[in-house]
Structures are given as structure tokens and as C-alpha cells.
Design a protein around this motif. Structure first.
Motif, short mmCIF file in Angstrom:
data_model
loop_
_atom_site.label_atom_id
_atom_site.label_comp_id
_atom_site.label_asym_id
_atom_site.label_seq_id
_atom_site.Cartn_x
_atom_site.Cartn_y
_atom_site.Cartn_z
N GLU A 184 0.82 -1.21 0.00
CA GLU A 184 0.00 0.00 0.00
C GLU A 184 0.86 1.26 0.00
OE1 GLU A 184 -3.46 2.20 -0.15
OE2 GLU A 184 -3.26 0.02 -0.27
N LYS A 195 0.90 4.95 -2.27
CA LYS A 195 0.96 6.31 -1.73
C LYS A 195 2.18 7.06 -2.25
CE LYS A 195 -1.53 5.06 2.48
NZ LYS A 195 -1.42 4.85 3.94
N LEU A 206 -3.58 10.76 5.51
CA LEU A 206 -3.99 10.47 6.89
C LEU A 206 -5.39 10.99 7.17
CD1 LEU A 206 -0.74 11.15 8.97
CD2 LEU A 206 -1.86 8.95 8.59
N MET A 209 -7.84 8.61 5.79
CA MET A 209 -7.93 7.42 6.63
C MET A 209 -8.76 7.65 7.88
SD MET A 209 -3.97 6.15 6.25
CE MET A 209 -4.10 4.95 7.58
N GLU A 217 -12.34 7.73 6.93
CA GLU A 217 -12.83 6.37 6.65
C GLU A 217 -13.16 5.64 7.95
OE1 GLU A 217 -11.70 2.44 3.98
OE2 GLU A 217 -10.48 4.26 3.87
N LEU A 218 -12.30 5.81 8.96
CA LEU A 218 -12.57 5.22 10.26
C LEU A 218 -13.89 5.74 10.83
CD1 LEU A 218 -11.72 3.65 12.85
CD2 LEU A 218 -10.52 5.72 13.56
N SER A 229 -8.71 -4.06 6.18
CA SER A 229 -7.62 -3.08 6.23
C SER A 229 -6.39 -3.60 6.96
CB SER A 229 -8.10 -1.79 6.90
OG SER A 229 -8.38 -2.02 8.29
#
Length: 322
Positions: free
Chosen positions: A116, A120, A143, A146, A149-150, A266
């Protein structure tokens, strides 16, 4: 500095690197051993080996119908995923056209099969060469995505739980507490980055936290809203696809389950083994069906995204290196 320091200092780094490389494979092997153990008894009851038992599930699936579900979903996810990247970069880094994000975002899917971080890195190289965006600021934007998304997975998991409280496994009853903890941590972090608490702290000035310092609450909410259609589409697609494997799950029940599964997906490791294992844990009465479903569902998604990347890779290379 002593003469021995250059000789001794690299050793811990090598050990740490080796552990980091091996750990995902150890997790994957443990997950596959778990799946094998869950299929042994039902396979033996039918007088079959585990391999033959699993093969019988694969043979029963209408693969044309499954492909007809998965290809449009993968394309839709790619469009939404690129939209999120485009929106965040335009907020915090540089003004870039959506059509210019598509090729490099697609190309990162190819690299993400291996690592991953390579994906990036490709995004950072593209924006650095095209727009002069510093790498640390781009890392901050990634970040930010991310964290969003959390937050959105946690929100939808709790919405699904509220709608299907009596139809989800009892272990899901802990989700509201997890959600409250995440919201509390987010609230404190948001107040900190906006300068409302610990105003003299300099940590928020670091480039890697650039996006969090600039982001307002409305921007977090907009990313959650923009991302949500991809999850709602996944609820429909996964429910319909699972029925092709002989297991029926309602849309609302899937809404409560899928965000948790995506958390598992994930976790680093080949073949998304943790997510596959979670399907079997949640539906222990269908070990072969859920193993087969999880394996092809998550890994086809990765591979087809890589195919999308191949379509765009020549354009991405041209824009990066010419």
C-alpha cells in the motif's frame, strides 16, 4: 562517536524490517489454518476432503451473475474513491482536475497489490512533479482520508446495529462503546488542531498534520457523505453476491456487518485473510460458503482495481516522466 557504533546500529533496523515483512504472512497462515479447521468436520460429514468440499461450493456459483455484479461495483468504487482523493487534495494541497486524479489513482491500485505504501508513494511523486506539493503535506491528506474512513465505517456500523439490533451477533453490542470512544478521541483531536485546547503546543505545526490543522468540521462531514454511497452500494452488491453462494442476508443486516468486515480488510496481509476469516466467524454454520465468498469477493476487488490501473497506467507514466 565510537568505532563500533556504525556496526551495531543497523542491526535493530534489520530485525524490525524482517518482523514487519513476516508478520502479515504469519497472520495470513494463521487465518487459513483457522478456515481449514472450521471446514474439516462438515467436509468429513459429507465424505469429502476439505479441498473437494470447498470446490463443490465454487462449482455451485453462477459466476456470470457474480461478475455482472462486481464489475459495475468496482467501477463505481473507483469513481467515488477518486472523488474523495480529488476533494481532499483540492482542499489542502493544490487545485487539480478530477480527470487528472483518475489515472494516477488507478495506477496506485496496481502497486497496492504488493504494498500500500508504494501506491501512496506514486501519488506523492505525481503531485510533487505536477503541482509541487511537498510530500509531507500529501501524507497529511492521506492520513485525513484514513481518519474520515474510520469515522464513516464506525458511524454506519452503529446505524446498522441500531436497525438490526436483534439480528446481529451479540458481540456487535459493543459497537456503541467503540463508537463513543472514537467520537471522544476525535472531538479532543479536533479541538486541539483548531487551537481551542493546548494553544501553545507546536505539534500541530508539523507538516504531517497540515490537513488536520486546516480542516473544519464541515469538511469531515462532507467526506463522510461523499464516501457513503460506496458503502451503501457495497451493502447491495455483497448481499446479492452472497446469495449466489447459497447464503441469504438482508440488506439491513449486511449494513451492520459490512463496515466491521471492512475494518478487517484493512489489516495487512495477503489475500485479505482477516476479512475472509471474519465472515466464517460471523456465520459459523456456513464455513465453506463464507470462506469461498470472502476469498473471491475481497481479492477480485483488488485485482479488478489493478486492471483499471492498467487501463490508465500509460497516461500516468506519460504525465509523470515526460
Amino acid at each position: 562517536m565510537s568505532d563500533t557504533e556504525p556496526l551495531t546500529s543497523p542491526t535493530p533496523k534489520k530485525k524490525t524490517s524482517l518482523v514487519g515483512k513476516l508478520l502479515p504472512w504469519v497472520i495470513t497462515l494463521a487465518c487459513f489454518a483457522f478456515l481449514y479447521s472450521r471446514m474439516m468436520a462438515p467436509a468429513a460429514a459429507q465424505g469429502l476432503s476439505v479441498t473437494a468440499y470447498l470446490a463443490s461450493v465454487f462449482a455451485s456459483v453462477n459466476w456470470l451473475a457474480w461478475i455482472a455484479l462486481m464489475i459495475p461495483y468496482s467501477l463505481f468504487f473507483f469513481a467515488v474513491d477518486s472523488l474523495i482523493v480529488w476533494r481532499v487534495i483540492n482542499w489542502f494541497n493544490a487545485k487539480v482536475a478530477y480527470t487528472n486524479i483518475l489515472p494516477v489513482r488507478a495506477s496506485t491500485y496496481i502497486l497496492s497489490i504488493l504494498n500500500e505504501q508504494l501506491g501512496k508513494g506514486a501519488m506523492a511523486l505525481y503531485l510533487n512533479r505536477r503541482e509541487g506539493v511537498p510530500g509531507w503535506q500529501l501524507g497529511s491528506s492521506m492520513l485525513f482520508i484514513m481518519v474520515c474512513e474510520l469515522l464513516y465505517l464506525c458511524a454506519w456500523a452503529n446505524i446498522g446495529l441500531a436497525l438490526q439490533w436483534d439480528n446481529l451477533p451479540e458481540v456487535f453490542r459493543g459497537l456503541p462503546y467503540v463508537g463513543m470512544a472514537i467520537v471522544a478521541i476525535f472531538a479532543l483531536a479536533y479541538l486541539y488542531f483548531r487551537g481551542h485546547i493546548f494553544a501553545t503546543s507546536k505539534l500541530r505545526e508539523k507538516p504531517i498534520l497540515h490537513a488536520f490543522k486546516q480542516a473544519n468540521l464541515g469538511q469531515y462531514i462532507r467526506i463522510l457523505v461523499l464516501r457513503s454511497p460506496a458503502l451503501l452500494a457495497a451493502v447491495f452488491i455483497y448481499s446479492e453476491a452472497l446469495s449466489l453462494f447459497g447464503v441469504e442476508i438482508g440488506y439491513l443486516q449486511m449494513l451492520g456487518i459490512l463496515p466491521v468486515i471492512f475494518f478487517g480488510a484493512s489489516i495487512p496481509g495477503p489475500f485479505r485473510a482477516v476479512a475472509v476469516s471474519m465472515w466464517v466467524i460471523l456465520f459459523p454454520e456456513y464455513p465453506a460458503q463464507m470462506s469461498a465468498f470472502g476469498l473471491v469477493q475481497h481479492n477480485f476487488f483488488i485485482l479488478f482495481n489493478a486492471v483499471i490501473g492498467l487501463v490508465f497506467v500509460r497516461r500516468a507514466q506519460r504525465e509523470l516522466f515526460e
